[in-house]
Motif scaffolding. Structure first.
Motif, PDB file in Angstrom:
ATOM      1  N   ASP A 389       0.839  -1.190   0.000  1.00 25.50           N
ATOM      2  CA  ASP A 389       0.000   0.000   0.000  1.00 25.50           C
ATOM      3  C   ASP A 389       0.875   1.240   0.000  1.00 25.50           C
ATOM      4  O   ASP A 389       1.990   1.250   0.537  1.00 25.50           O
ATOM      5  CB  ASP A 389      -0.900  -0.026   1.232  1.00 25.50           C
ATOM      6  N   ILE A 390       0.362   2.339  -0.595  1.00 21.36           N
ATOM      7  CA  ILE A 390       1.155   3.558  -0.709  1.00 21.36           C
ATOM      8  C   ILE A 390       1.498   4.108   0.666  1.00 21.36           C
ATOM      9  O   ILE A 390       2.575   4.696   0.861  1.00 21.36           O
ATOM     10  CB  ILE A 390       0.408   4.602  -1.564  1.00 21.36           C
ATOM     11  N   ALA A 391       0.607   3.926   1.658  1.00 22.50           N
ATOM     12  CA  ALA A 391       0.913   4.400   3.003  1.00 22.50           C
ATOM     13  C   ALA A 391       2.106   3.653   3.573  1.00 22.50           C
ATOM     14  O   ALA A 391       2.971   4.244   4.239  1.00 22.50           O
ATOM     15  CB  ALA A 391      -0.308   4.233   3.908  1.00 22.50           C
ATOM     16  N   ARG A 668      -4.068   9.450  -8.554  1.00 21.21           N
ATOM     17  CA  ARG A 668      -3.913   8.051  -8.978  1.00 21.21           C
ATOM     18  C   ARG A 668      -3.234   7.193  -7.917  1.00 21.21           C
ATOM     19  O   ARG A 668      -3.581   6.021  -7.750  1.00 21.21           O
ATOM     20  CB  ARG A 668      -3.102   8.016 -10.276  1.00 21.21           C
ATOM     21  N   THR A 669      -2.290   7.759  -7.173  1.00 18.20           N
ATOM     22  CA  THR A 669      -1.483   6.958  -6.243  1.00 18.20           C
ATOM     23  C   THR A 669      -1.670   7.324  -4.780  1.00 18.20           C
ATOM     24  O   THR A 669      -1.444   6.496  -3.905  1.00 18.20           O
ATOM     25  CB  THR A 669       0.005   7.097  -6.586  1.00 18.20           C
ATOM     26  N   GLY A 670      -2.042   8.578  -4.489  1.00 17.35           N
ATOM     27  CA  GLY A 670      -2.123   9.017  -3.104  1.00 17.35           C
ATOM     28  C   GLY A 670      -0.781   9.356  -2.489  1.00 17.35           C
ATOM     29  O   GLY A 670      -0.676   9.542  -1.269  1.00 17.35           O
ATOM     30  N   ASP A 671       0.256   9.496  -3.295  1.00 17.24           N
ATOM     31  CA  ASP A 671       1.617   9.723  -2.794  1.00 17.24           C
ATOM     32  C   ASP A 671       1.835  11.215  -2.544  1.00 17.24           C
ATOM     33  O   ASP A 671       2.468  11.917  -3.342  1.00 17.24           O
ATOM     34  CB  ASP A 671       2.625   9.183  -3.816  1.00 17.24           C
ATOM     35  N   VAL A 672       1.331  11.716  -1.410  1.00 16.99           N
ATOM     36  CA  VAL A 672       1.528  13.128  -1.074  1.00 16.99           C
ATOM     37  C   VAL A 672       2.962  13.395  -0.634  1.00 16.99           C
ATOM     38  O   VAL A 672       3.409  14.549  -0.638  1.00 16.99           O
ATOM     39  CB  VAL A 672       0.546  13.560   0.041  1.00 16.99           C
ATOM     40  N   GLN A 673       3.679  12.360  -0.270  1.00 17.92           N
ATOM     41  CA  GLN A 673       5.070  12.518   0.153  1.00 17.92           C
ATOM     42  C   GLN A 673       5.930  13.012  -1.001  1.00 17.92           C
ATOM     43  O   GLN A 673       6.636  14.032  -0.901  1.00 17.92           O
ATOM     44  CB  GLN A 673       5.589  11.180   0.680  1.00 17.92           C
ATOM     45  N   CYS A 678       8.768  17.203  -4.052  1.00 15.61           N
ATOM     46  CA  CYS A 678       9.016  17.661  -5.410  1.00 15.61           C
ATOM     47  C   CYS A 678       8.691  19.140  -5.556  1.00 15.61           C
ATOM     48  O   CYS A 678       9.496  19.921  -6.087  1.00 15.61           O
ATOM     49  CB  CYS A 678       8.193  16.830  -6.397  1.00 15.61           C
ATOM     50  N   MET A 679       7.533  19.545  -5.065  1.00 15.95           N
ATOM     51  CA  MET A 679       7.129  20.939  -5.220  1.00 15.95           C
ATOM     52  C   MET A 679       8.002  21.885  -4.405  1.00 15.95           C
ATOM     53  O   MET A 679       8.158  23.055  -4.751  1.00 15.95           O
ATOM     54  CB  MET A 679       5.667  21.097  -4.805  1.00 15.95           C
ATOM     55  N   TRP A 696      -1.197  19.149   0.006  1.00 11.84           N
ATOM     56  CA  TRP A 696      -0.332  17.966   0.034  1.00 11.84           C
ATOM     57  C   TRP A 696       0.652  18.058   1.193  1.00 11.84           C
ATOM     58  O   TRP A 696       0.888  17.075   1.905  1.00 11.84           O
ATOM     59  CB  TRP A 696       0.427  17.830  -1.288  1.00 11.84           C
ATOM     60  N   ILE A 697       1.233  19.241   1.366  1.00 12.16           N
ATOM     61  CA  ILE A 697       2.239  19.409   2.419  1.00 12.16           C
ATOM     62  C   ILE A 697       1.619  19.196   3.795  1.00 12.16           C
ATOM     63  O   ILE A 697       2.170  18.472   4.637  1.00 12.16           O
ATOM     64  CB  ILE A 697       2.884  20.803   2.304  1.00 12.16           C
ATOM     65  N   GLU A 698       0.468  19.799   4.036  1.00 14.44           N
ATOM     66  CA  GLU A 698      -0.164  19.650   5.345  1.00 14.44           C
ATOM     67  C   GLU A 698      -0.622  18.223   5.593  1.00 14.44           C
ATOM     68  O   GLU A 698      -0.536  17.719   6.716  1.00 14.44           O
ATOM     69  CB  GLU A 698      -1.349  20.620   5.470  1.00 14.44           C
ATOM     70  N   ASN A 699      -1.094  17.552   4.564  1.00 12.50           N
ATOM     71  CA  ASN A 699      -1.499  16.157   4.743  1.00 12.50           C
ATOM     72  C   ASN A 699      -0.310  15.260   5.032  1.00 12.50           C
ATOM     73  O   ASN A 699      -0.416  14.314   5.821  1.00 12.50           O
ATOM     74  CB  ASN A 699      -2.240  15.662   3.490  1.00 12.50           C
TER      75      ASN A 699
END
Length: 875
Positions: A389-391, A668-673, A678-679, A696-699
């Motif tokens: 899982d992505i998590a 698509r992936t949920g990859d907020v990391q 990247c940003m 994304w950053i706060e999550n």
């Protein structure tokens, strides 16, 4: 109970027997029918149980209430309260125990006849029986009998009581109770309090009263209408339930002034309430003319900090049968099992199923609770076919410090596990962008450094109409091909694609050597061929075929390349055009597509989706005109944005288009990391302020906190503040003076430097420990530490017991504004506190406030005080 609805009782110590009380007593035996057929004469209770009638007792007419003897012996002794106030001991079945045989048929007679409303056996002294009677002006309404009493006055004649046909025995009538309570009042319900043998709770006419048999002249009572059906929670002896009409009141005997909870009022009057004997805090209620039993779960009642906080409950309803329910009874041992009886004596065996409560932990562990059982869902460790899982991936990457390498940016894909080609492409792209931005800033500050992070799409647009093509010779062939002259922008694009190194040299040799070292023989051969070096391509394929992990088929491909001819109608061109689509490797396929394509038409290379985007873009920069290149880059960028392909960051850069692409990737992936890191890498301020980026950053920060990766979250915040100075948070907490309200630290920092630095107030890294014990603004004294009793602002090392030498060593080693031991620390509830070092030392061994007159449980109020960071825990 003649003329009323039937009642039902489970045997206290015989889990397979119950009695139905109506105009007569009927004893039933419950049997399982799972693996057997229903016996003749048995009554079906449920799909897997049936009841058989064992005996009937019709010797006690005018029954109003029944109570089953709580001791093991005799096992079938019941007390029956009658309409005339008498209490009769009777039995169901033959009891051959001579010790208790004389109890059967004994009667306990009040002075004045009136209805007996309720009976209750003492759970600690099994011989005591309490009876609640209607009101009589000259008599008591609560009588406590000792069933072993032999006392009978002379004026009462002997009476004969018929026990069975053809047999008579004489028995004594007991008229002297052990205790008499509640004069000139009526008792509607009562129960013994299990915590003490001589405490009795009675629902009188207008109040609930607690009688202490050690002093019968006094009682504790509270005025209320809810005096019916009093019953004690078997798991919490201070919690009592009672009802009046359609409303149930929950009482706490420790705070007996008012109910702690009043349940939702029902439209119809209640007939019975009962606590579940096998489940904590589960109360069942039944209303008149209803087929529904309401359940109130007080299992989740929080412990209130304030007295006025009302506890919460969970309410639900169950329907054991279709007909109206006359009464019900919980099973004494089987969890959540009850039996119900209808007015026409139809019975049903029913189990209340627990709510299934799911809990999904932040580390993707799934657990659920059902009743007393706790289940955990665990993945099979040996099953490698399932993708993580992505998590789980993000958690493992956080442990490896993924995204925090800002020097060798490309290494972040290695920290991510080196498994995802898209992540590899992303971090190499960001590495090249950082490298060439720094290079440009050194050559000409402020010139084109920002253009690099804008991506190849913007770079290509800036050079429209400036490039012309020219003929270039092949290496190893007598042939020329049109190649675009490389201007500064196209060279920069090739550098971002990784084909050439920084500098004026456009040689792809170093890039080919790196590909060969990594074993990417097919890709290296294709890049060599795209640079018109067919001889090098054949050489690389031969090396690959002869290597340990190489494919022997590469020799066949090299042989096919060596036979290349430029004739359009040749057999070689015809066969390669047909057979190239059967090749498994996309780079081998595009090599033959390139050789067999017409000049200026390279769709077979440009639209081969299995070839890396950076290689297709680099090929386009070498062979397409400005118009064609711009059209191709625009089309490819849109495809990358729609697919959420991270390789597209090479085209979009860290711009608004890049945010759109990253949004598709996160959806698509949920990859907020990855999105967060990247940003932050080089985005302009307007992109960083985009609400999607901030989301994304706060999550991701919340995820790290949920995983208890507090140190990792702090590292991320530091990393973020370095790359985005505007994100540095302002001070959220400060110590203010009780008198003037000014911030102590702010006042310290705002005073002129001469003699007014932080060091003067004992919060500096300087070895000189001048101290201040008053507010810099108003000069009023600061609070004292609750342990050392020295004013706050004094360094811990200056306090008794502190080691000055150790403090100096620490201060010289850590360049911090203030050591943590010197921080002001206080409880938000009682406002007591002191030096952080002293408080930590105190609460290692204590939970209560160190101030002698304060009883605040400071440490128990801190829900995170006992939590441990999880970074060191193995995943």
């Amino acid at each position: 109970m003649s003329g009323t609805k039937p009642d039902i009782l489970w045997a206290p110590h015989q889990v397979d027997r119950f009695v139905v009380c109506d105009s007569e007593l009927s004893l039933y035996h419950v049997e399982s029918t799972v693996n057997s057929e229903l016996k003749a004469g048995s009554l079906r209770l449920s799909e897997d149980s049936a009841a058989t009638l064992l005996s009937i007792n019709s010797d006690t007419p005018y029954m109003k209430c029944v109570a089953w003897y709580l001791n093991y012996d005799p096992e079938c002794l019941l007390a029956v309260g009658q309409a005339n106030g008498r209490v009769v001991l009777t039995s169901l079945g033959q009891d051959h125990n001579s010790k208790f045989k004389d109890l059967i048929g004994k009667e306990f007679v009040p002075k004045h006849a009136r209805q007996c409303n309720t009976l209750a056996w003492n759970p600690l002294d099994s011989n005591w029986l309490a009876a609640g009677l209607d009101k009589h002006r000259a008599d008591f309404s609560v009588l406590i009998w000792d069933i072993c009493s032999k006392y009978t006055p002379d004026i009462v004649p002997m009476e004969k009581v018929r026990l069975s046909a053809g047999e008579t025995e004489t028995t004594l009538l007991v008229t002297k109770p052990l205790y008499e309570l509640g004069q000139n009042d009526a008792c509607l319900s009562l129960c013994w309090l299990p915590r003490d043998q001589k405490l009795l709770l009675a629902g009188m006419h207008r109040n609930l009263a607690i009688f202490d048999l050690r002093n019968t002249s006094q009682k504790m009572f509270v005025n209320t209408k809810a005096v019916q059906g009093v019953t004690v929670d078997p798991y919490f002896h201070d919690r009592v339930a009672s009802f009046y009409e359609g409303q149930v009141a929950i009482w706490d005997l420790r705070k007996f002034e008012k109910p702690v909870l009043t349940l939702t009022e029902q439209p119809k009057p209640l007939t019975k309430v009962a606590w579940c004997p096998t489940r904590t805090g589960l109360l069942a209620t039944l209303t008149r003319d209803s087929n529904i039993i309401r359940l109130y779960d007080m299992q989740h009642t929080p412990t209130p900090i304030g007295d006025e906080t009302e506890p919460t409950i969970i309410e639900r309803s169950v329907q054991p049968c279709d007909n109206y329910i006359a009464s019900f009874a919980w099973h004494p041992t089987s969890q959540n099992r009850m039996i119900v009886v209808t007015p026409n004596r139809t019975m049903s065996d029913f189990t209340v199923f627990e709510r299934i409560s799911l809990a999904w932990s932040p580390i993707t562990s799934l657990m659920w609770a059902c009743g007393r059982h706790l289940y955990e869902c665990a993945e099979e460790e040996n099953d490698n076919s399932l993708e993580k899982d992505i998590a789980t991936k993000m958690r493992l990457r956080a442990l490896s410090r993924y995204g925090l390498d800002t020097e060798q940016v490309w290494r972040n894909h290695v920290l991510a596990g080196n498994e995802d080609p898209q992540l590899k492409s992303l971090w190499y792209t960001l590495h090249f962008m950082k490298q060439y931005t720094e290079d440009m800033d050194q050559k000409s500050p402020g010139n084109k450094g920002s253009l690099v992070y804008a991506g190849i799409k913007s770079i290509v647009k800036s050079s429209l109409g400036m490039v012309e093509s020219s003929k270039h010779n092949w290496s190893g062939l007598d042939k020329q091909t049109d190649i675009q002259n490389l201007n500064e922008e196209r060279i920069l694009a090739l550098q971002l694609c990784g084909w050439i190194k920084k500098g004026s040299d456009v040689d792809v040799g170093p890039f080919l050597n790196s590909l060969v070292q990594e074993g990417e023989w097919e890709r290296a051969a294709a890049v060599a061929l795209f640079n018109l070096d067919i001889r090098r391509a054949i050489q690389i394929l031969n090396e690959g075929a002869s290597s340990e992990k190489g494919d022997l088929n590469l020799n066949v491909v090299a042989m096919a390349l060596s036979g290349y001819t430029d004739e359009k109608n040749s057999l070689w061109r015809e066969m390669c055009s047909t057979l190239r689509l059967q090749l498994n490797n996309p780079y081998l396929c595009v090599m033959f597509a390139f050789l067999t394509s017409e000049t200026g038409s390279y769709d077979g290379v440009l639209y081969e989706n299995k070839v890396a985007v950076r290689d297709r873009v680099a090929f386009a920069c070498k062979f397409l005109s400005d118009t064609q290149l711009n059209r191709y880059i625009e089309k490819l960028t849109n495809e990358m944005k729609e697919a959420g392909n991270l390789e597209g960051i090479l085209l979009t850069g860290l711009t608004k288009d890049g945010v759109d692409l990253m949004e598709s990737y996160v959806d698509r992936t949920g990859d907020v990391q990855t999105a967060s890191y990247c940003m932050l890498q080089g985005s302009p301020l307007d992109v960083l302020k985009d609400e999607r980026v901030q989301y994304w950053i706060e999550n991701y920060r919340n995820l790290l906190d949920a995983w208890r990766f507090w140190h990792k979250r702090a590292e991320f915040d530091i990393h973020r503040s370095k790359l985005d100075p505007s994100s540095k948070p302002l001070a959220q907490v400060f110590v203010s003076c009780n008198f003037c309200g000014k911030s102590i630290s702010y006042s310290c920092s705002s005073v002129p430097h001469q003699g007014r630095g932080f060091s003067q107030y004992g919060v500096s890294g300087s070895p000189t420990k001048s101290k201040v014990t008053s507010c810099p603004g108003c000069r009023k004294p600061l609070p004292r530490c609750a342990l050392c009793l020295i004013n706050m602002g004094t360094p811990v090392s200056s306090c008794p017991g502190g080691s000055k030498s150790d403090e100096k060593v620490d201060l010289s080693k850590d360049k911090k504004l203030a050591q943590f031991n010197n921080w002001f620390t206080w409880c938000h509830n009682c406002r007591h506190g002191g030096h952080a070092g002293h408080m930590l030392s105190w609460f290692r061994d204590h939970a209560e406030c160190p101030v002698s007159a304060c009883t605040c449980k400071c440490m128990q109020l801190d829900t995170t005080g006992n939590l441990v960071p999880a970074e060191t825990v193995q995943p």
